[in-house]
Design an enzyme around this catalytic site. Structure first.
Site, PDB file in Angstrom:
ATOM      1  N   ASP A 159       0.835  -1.195   0.000  1.00  0.00           N
ATOM      2  CA  ASP A 159       0.000   0.000   0.000  1.00  0.00           C
ATOM      3  C   ASP A 159       0.871   1.246   0.000  1.00  0.00           C
ATOM      4  O   ASP A 159       2.046   1.215   0.389  1.00  0.00           O
ATOM      5  CB  ASP A 159      -0.906   0.012   1.229  1.00  0.00           C
ATOM      6  CG  ASP A 159      -1.926  -1.112   1.218  1.00  0.00           C
ATOM      7  OD1 ASP A 159      -2.241  -1.612   0.120  1.00  0.00           O
ATOM      8  OD2 ASP A 159      -2.393  -1.496   2.304  1.00  0.00           O
ATOM      9  N   VAL A 160       0.275   2.357  -0.395  1.00  0.00           N
ATOM     10  CA  VAL A 160       1.015   3.612  -0.484  1.00  0.00           C
ATOM     11  C   VAL A 160       1.580   4.030   0.869  1.00  0.00           C
ATOM     12  O   VAL A 160       2.619   4.695   0.951  1.00  0.00           O
ATOM     13  CB  VAL A 160       0.111   4.712  -1.087  1.00  0.00           C
ATOM     14  CG1 VAL A 160      -1.001   5.097  -0.112  1.00  0.00           C
ATOM     15  CG2 VAL A 160       0.913   5.922  -1.499  1.00  0.00           C
TER      16      VAL A 160
END
Length: 234
Positions: free
Chosen positions: A102-103
């Site tokens: 995920d970012v």
């Protein structure tokens, strides 16, 4: 190998653009102009040039990246920089992430253009383990920690899923610091597992994939090629 395929793998040209380049006389094989894309060549012996520039296959590439925060593992450009934008290599768009982060998750990200090697790591039947370190919003210790460790070892029911998680290993490194080893890759799995335990992940970092650990010498945003021994781990 067909000449047009060789051109598409060694230049920015698509198959259709490679055919146009051939017809325009821009391609030479062993010093002689050639216009037949179906012509069979030996990439290791034949000399191919496009617009007088020599061409050569890149070969398969296997990279380790220390993914920093606010970097996406996608091919499309969006709000954040992409992981491949951190790599200074030719034909970078051909590289794919081996799984995703995920970012807001940091840590070990493998990149390759070897589809079979990627599949050996990501295929669900392979059950390739991954180890994450999580910082939790609330302390988890004493009897509550022991209960959480037991529940994770048995498998957790996550909201919206039809089956429990596979047995996993939870180890507490401190009241708010935990290490979780899992062998599957469900959507936001680590965060959802701690949510199922009544807690919340504040920071998440992937430390290892299978037997391969993130190189401690790599700062966030840095990368290196894998060694032959590391590639052979999968």
């Amino acid at each position: 190998m067909r000449l047009d395929r060789f051109l598409s793998e060694t230049t920015p040209l698509t198959r259709s653009l490679a055919k146009r380049a051939l017809k325009a006389g821009e391609v030479a094989l062993n010093g002689e102009p050639v216009k037949q894309g179906a012509r069979q060549i030996d990439p290791e012996k034949d000399a191919v040039t496009w617009q007088d520039e020599p061409l050569a296959l890149l070969g398969k590439r296997y990279l380790m990246l220390h993914k920093p925060l606010e970097v996406e593992c996608t091919a499309r450009r969006g709000l954040y920089p992409r992981a491949i934008d951190l790599l200074d290599v030719p034909e970078v768009e051909r590289l794919q992430p081996v799984g995703r982060l995920d970012v807001d998750t940091t840590g070990l990200l493998l990149m390759t253009d070897d589809g079979q090697w990627l599949h050996r790591i990501t295929a669900p039947k392979r059950r390739c383990g991954k180890v994450y370190r999580a910082t939790l919003a609330e302390p988890l210790e004493g009897e509550a920690a022991a209960n959480a460790i037991a529940r994770v070892a048995e498998g957790l029911w996550l909201d919206g899923d039809e089956t429990p998680t596979r047995p996993a290993t939870l180890r507490m490194l401190g009241p708010r610091e935990a290490e979780l080893a899992i062998s599957e890759g469900r959507y936001h799995q680590v965060k959802r597992m701690f949510a199922a335990l009544g807690n919340r992940v504040v920071d998440l970092h992937r430390r290892a994939i299978g037997p391969l650990e993130l190189d401690a010498d790599l700062a966030p945003g840095e990368w290196r090629a894998l060694t032959e021994d590391e590639i052979a781990l999968f």
